[in-house]
Design an enzyme around this catalytic site. Structure first.
Site, PDB file in Angstrom:
ATOM      1  N   LYS A   1       0.825  -1.219   0.000  1.00  0.00           N
ATOM      2  CA  LYS A   1       0.000   0.000   0.000  1.00  0.00           C
ATOM      3  C   LYS A   1       0.859   1.270   0.000  1.00  0.00           C
ATOM      4  O   LYS A   1       0.522   2.257  -0.637  1.00  0.00           O
ATOM      5  CB  LYS A   1      -0.943  -0.004   1.199  1.00  0.00           C
ATOM      6  CG  LYS A   1      -2.018  -1.080   1.107  1.00  0.00           C
ATOM      7  CD  LYS A   1      -3.001  -1.014   2.263  1.00  0.00           C
ATOM      8  CE  LYS A   1      -4.013  -2.149   2.137  1.00  0.00           C
ATOM      9  NZ  LYS A   1      -5.034  -2.123   3.161  1.00  0.00           N
TER      10      LYS A   1
ATOM     11  N   ASP B   1      -9.911   2.328   2.392  1.00  0.00           N
ATOM     12  CA  ASP B   1      -9.984   1.676   3.713  1.00  0.00           C
ATOM     13  C   ASP B   1     -10.513   2.633   4.769  1.00  0.00           C
ATOM     14  O   ASP B   1     -11.366   2.266   5.586  1.00  0.00           O
ATOM     15  CB  ASP B   1      -8.585   1.210   4.161  1.00  0.00           C
ATOM     16  CG  ASP B   1      -8.140  -0.060   3.438  1.00  0.00           C
ATOM     17  OD1 ASP B   1      -9.007  -0.804   2.952  1.00  0.00           O
ATOM     18  OD2 ASP B   1      -6.915  -0.292   3.366  1.00  0.00           O
TER      19      ASP B   1
HETATM   20  P1  NAP Z   1       0.407  -4.293   9.938  1.00  0.00           P
HETATM   21  O1  NAP Z   1       0.779  -3.041   9.266  1.00  0.00           O
HETATM   22  O2  NAP Z   1       1.295  -5.477   9.864  1.00  0.00           O
HETATM   23  O3  NAP Z   1       0.171  -3.961  11.495  1.00  0.00           O
HETATM   24  C1  NAP Z   1      -0.063  -4.974  12.433  1.00  0.00           C
HETATM   25  C2  NAP Z   1      -0.409  -4.357  13.780  1.00  0.00           C
HETATM   26  O4  NAP Z   1      -0.727  -5.430  14.673  1.00  0.00           O
HETATM   27  C3  NAP Z   1       0.754  -3.579  14.412  1.00  0.00           C
HETATM   28  O5  NAP Z   1       0.233  -2.490  15.121  1.00  0.00           O
HETATM   29  C4  NAP Z   1       1.351  -4.625  15.374  1.00  0.00           C
HETATM   30  O6  NAP Z   1       1.996  -4.065  16.475  1.00  0.00           O
HETATM   31  C5  NAP Z   1       0.098  -5.313  15.847  1.00  0.00           C
HETATM   32  N1  NAP Z   1       0.374  -6.639  16.383  1.00  0.00           N
HETATM   33  C6  NAP Z   1       0.777  -7.725  15.694  1.00  0.00           C
HETATM   34  N2  NAP Z   1       0.918  -8.775  16.543  1.00  0.00           N
HETATM   35  C7  NAP Z   1       0.606  -8.325  17.787  1.00  0.00           C
HETATM   36  C8  NAP Z   1       0.546  -8.936  19.071  1.00  0.00           C
HETATM   37  N3  NAP Z   1       0.832 -10.233  19.238  1.00  0.00           N
HETATM   38  N4  NAP Z   1       0.159  -8.189  20.103  1.00  0.00           N
HETATM   39  C9  NAP Z   1      -0.149  -6.893  19.955  1.00  0.00           C
HETATM   40  N5  NAP Z   1      -0.114  -6.247  18.767  1.00  0.00           N
HETATM   41  C10 NAP Z   1       0.254  -6.973  17.687  1.00  0.00           C
HETATM   42  O7  NAP Z   1      -1.013  -4.801   9.432  1.00  0.00           O
HETATM   43  P2  NAP Z   1      -2.236  -3.896   8.894  1.00  0.00           P
HETATM   44  O8  NAP Z   1      -2.179  -3.755   7.431  1.00  0.00           O
HETATM   45  O9  NAP Z   1      -2.323  -2.679   9.717  1.00  0.00           O
HETATM   46  O10 NAP Z   1      -3.460  -4.868   9.179  1.00  0.00           O
HETATM   47  C11 NAP Z   1      -3.952  -4.998  10.503  1.00  0.00           C
HETATM   48  C12 NAP Z   1      -5.317  -5.661  10.477  1.00  0.00           C
HETATM   49  O11 NAP Z   1      -6.238  -4.895   9.726  1.00  0.00           O
HETATM   50  C13 NAP Z   1      -5.283  -7.032   9.837  1.00  0.00           C
HETATM   51  O12 NAP Z   1      -5.875  -7.914  10.737  1.00  0.00           O
HETATM   52  C14 NAP Z   1      -6.125  -6.888   8.582  1.00  0.00           C
HETATM   53  O13 NAP Z   1      -6.894  -8.068   8.361  1.00  0.00           O
HETATM   54  C15 NAP Z   1      -7.030  -5.739   8.940  1.00  0.00           C
HETATM   55  N6  NAP Z   1      -7.500  -5.027   7.724  1.00  0.00           N
HETATM   56  C16 NAP Z   1      -8.814  -5.151   7.402  1.00  0.00           C
HETATM   57  C17 NAP Z   1      -9.305  -4.502   6.295  1.00  0.00           C
HETATM   58  C18 NAP Z   1     -10.761  -4.659   5.957  1.00  0.00           C
HETATM   59  O14 NAP Z   1     -11.160  -4.275   4.858  1.00  0.00           O
HETATM   60  N7  NAP Z   1     -11.573  -5.172   6.845  1.00  0.00           N
HETATM   61  C19 NAP Z   1      -8.486  -3.706   5.496  1.00  0.00           C
HETATM   62  C20 NAP Z   1      -7.146  -3.583   5.868  1.00  0.00           C
HETATM   63  C21 NAP Z   1      -6.662  -4.261   6.978  1.00  0.00           C
HETATM   64  P3  NAP Z   1       3.578  -3.737  16.427  1.00  0.00           P
HETATM   65  O15 NAP Z   1       3.680  -2.363  15.810  1.00  0.00           O
HETATM   66  O16 NAP Z   1       3.973  -3.762  17.864  1.00  0.00           O
HETATM   67  O17 NAP Z   1       4.214  -4.798  15.629  1.00  0.00           O
END
Ligand code: NAP
Length: 547
Positions: free
Chosen positions: A328, A375
């Site tokens: 992205k 989003d």
């Molecule tokens: P990302 O950039 O990889 O961010 C992941 C986040 O999760 C970070 O803040 C990370 O914290 C945290 N995290 C991961 N493991 C953790 C743990 N064990 N304990 C606490 N925090 C943890 O991913 P993203 O793109 O933001 O996506 C995040 C979520 O949004 C996903 O589940 C995705 O399915 C969802 N999403 C949904 C849509 C939709 O249309 N519904 C669209 C986009 C994304 P750290 O910074 O500490 O690593």
């Protein structure tokens, strides 16, 4: 016949159930040609008996050796003799590897005894289907048609021209090449060969593996002579080969040279629901488009290389892309570098999930590459649909990754009071700085009074599917402090639909909003941006839910 121009070949790979029944089932499923993979079937007597019986469709005889991805590990001269012997029973079509053909005059002579190798029929006859062609005759005897093929199960080589030049120099009726694709950039190079060669030769050009799906399902768009589809998944004779049923879902019957292409770029994307949702929506709206998965390796350079290649390929008919993890931010960089247009949210949060190609037909409306972030608005819409108290709201956002960035940028700009908490506090502090909101310690996530809690972490997904990022005991106490109006728990995760986060919140009296709402809302906005008309939202929801 599924498509009048590009034929469908169904491989048979086992002798049980009986071959004649498998042939009937393949024809009922849409096969134009049935490939007898003698090396996989193993039972030569069963193949002979089939070839001596009634002929409900043409057969393609293949005895593939191990070194070209088949199962024949016996003597090479025995293999050629077997091809000759079965070829005398006139299957109709015979596939021989280019390497074997070139290896010796003896092979060419034996193949020539059962195939037309006169070179009279190398050019495609416009508009004719595979079944329309009478068998070629030589020496007063009917002969089979020859397909010369090349398979590379390791890579898609840099010099594809050399491979296709070699194939094109032969007297084969049709030529076929298949390569293992590392990612969608390889698939584009294979498609480029297909569309450049198919006016002069009958060509089958396939990229194998997950990344090559576009070369199989979009084959009619680029003039392929045929594509392969298995009757059942276990009968697939090459990596990435779809089933007959899947081919239908990829809009096969309606594809043609004017079909516009859409796709999802990410790594991985195999399990994305975007293709089924957008293909169903385009079908319902009568739009001539195909939406395919386009896996692009995770680094920035791979993303840039793919987007550059796709943008340069005016023959591709690319109209739009959905872009997901981890590309992205790469998309925003790429659009900036090309002097394209970013919508306001993409500019503010530095990430976009939608690319719209320039469209000369829409004049000044779409003069350049355009990136948008759907989003953020989708998250706000999902939240707003459930909120029972008037805005502005106090919103606790868990997580500081890409999704949190878009959600916070949108909610903060709409005037809501946002507090971000993240396991890694520096990332939360940075988001708070960037979007003028508050941050707090991750450990305090069960203590902050809020009208809504949004999970933007990946806790609840994949290996953490049974975990929640929010302390169970806190739902009840925060609900009690919410002055009578039910607060909202919104999980951006949509797979699984019902996360532990949502279950526990609902049990404590919160209104639970699943990530599917955000997914469908962002897809609906993409549809509007690409097609300029209202999305068929009911169709999109039904397609998302379909197994
Ligand atoms: P990302 O950039 O990889 O961010 C992941 C986040 O999760 C970070 O803040 C990370 O914290 C945290 N995290 C991961 N493991 C953790 C743990 N064990 N304990 C606490 N925090 C943890 O991913 P993203 O793109 O933001 O996506 C995040 C979520 O949004 C996903 O589940 C995705 O399915 C969802 N999403 C949904 C849509 C939709 O249309 N519904 C669209 C986009 C994304 P750290 O910074 O500490 O690593």
């Amino acid at each position: 016949m599924l498509n009048p121009r590009t034929a469908v070949a169904v491989p048979l790979t086992r002798a049980d159930p009986p071959l004649d029944g498998q042939v009937r089932a393949a024809i009922a499923g849409g096969a134009d040609l049935v490939e007898l993979r003698v090396d996989l079937i193993g039972d030569v007597a069963a193949v002979e008996s089939l070839l001596r019986g009634p002929r409900p469709c043409p057969y393609l005889l293949t005895v593939r050796p191990v070194h070209e991805g088949g199962a024949w590990d016996g003597d090479e001269s025995d293999r050629i003799s077997l091809i000759e012997r079965l070829g005398l029973l006139r299957p109709g079509w015979i596939d021989v590897e280019l390497a074997a053909w070139r290896r010796s005059a003896n092979v060419r002579q034996k193949v020539g005894l059962v195939c037309d190798v006169s070179g009279r029929e190398t050019a495609p006859a416009p508009g004719s289907g595979i079944r329309d062609q009478p068998a070629p005759v030589g020496d007063g005897r009917a002969r089979n048609r020859l397909i010369l093929s090349h398979h590379d199960f390791r890579s898609t080589p840099a010099d594809l021209d050399a491979v296709f030049d070699d194939l094109a120099a032969t007297p084969a009726f049709a030529i076929k090449a298949a390569f293992a694709a590392r990612d969608a950039s390889d698939a584009l190079r294979v498609l480029d060969q297909l569309r450049r060669r198919s006016s002069a030769r009958r060509v089958v050009a396939l990229a194998m593996g997950e990344a090559g799906l576009i070369t199989r399902v979009a084959a009619p768009r680029f003039g392929a002579f045929l594509t392969f589809a298995a009757a059942e998944a276990r009968d697939a004779s090459a990596p990435g080969q779809p089933t007959l049923e899947e081919l239908q879902r990829w809009r096969w019957p309606s594809l043609g040279p004017a079909t516009r292409l859409y796709g999802i770029v990410g790594w991985p994307v195999a399990h994305s629901r975007s293709p089924r949702v957008h293909n169903a929506a385009m079908a319902a709206a009568g739009i001539d488009g195909l939406f395919v998965p386009l896996p692009v390796r995770p680094d920035r350079d791979a993303c840039r290389a793919f987007l550059d290649a796709a943008a340069a390929a005016d023959w591709l008919g690319l109209a739009g892309l959905s872009v997901t993890l981890p590309h992205k931010e790469h998309l925003v960089d790429w659009v900036r570098a090309r002097g394209g247009v970013l919508d306001s949210l993409s500019q503010r949060c530095g990430a976009a999930n939608t690319l719209i190609a320039p469209d000369p037909a829409r004049g000044n409306e779409r003069p350049a590459w355009h990136a948008a972030n759907t989003d953020g608005p989708a998250a706000r819409q999902s939240l707003a649909g459930a909120m029972q108290r008037p805005a502005p709201w106090r919103v606790t956002v868990l997580g500081a990754g890409g999704a949190a960035r878009a959600v916070i940028a949108e909610l903060a700009a709409a005037g809501h009071s946002v507090t971000v908490l993240n396991r890694t506090p520096e990332r939360a502090a940075r988001l708070a700085r960037d979007f003028h909101c508050a941050s707090d310690a991750w450990e305090r996530r069960g203590e902050l009074a809020a009208d809504a809690v949004v999970n933007c972490t990946s806790v609840g997904l994949g290996p953490c599917a049974n975990e929640s990022p929010f302390p169970d005991h806190a739902w009840g106490s925060l609900r009690t402090r919410s002055s009578g109006v039910a607060p909202v728990a919104f999980d951006t995760i949509y797979e699984p639909r019902e996360t532990r986060f949502l279950r526990e919140a609902r049990a404590a009296g919160w209104i639970a909003v699943p990530g599917v709402e955000m997914f469908l809302a962002q897809a609906a906005r993409q549809f509007e941006l690409w097609h300029g008309r209202p999305p068929p939202e009911g169709v999109m929801r039904a397609a998302f839910d379909a197994d």
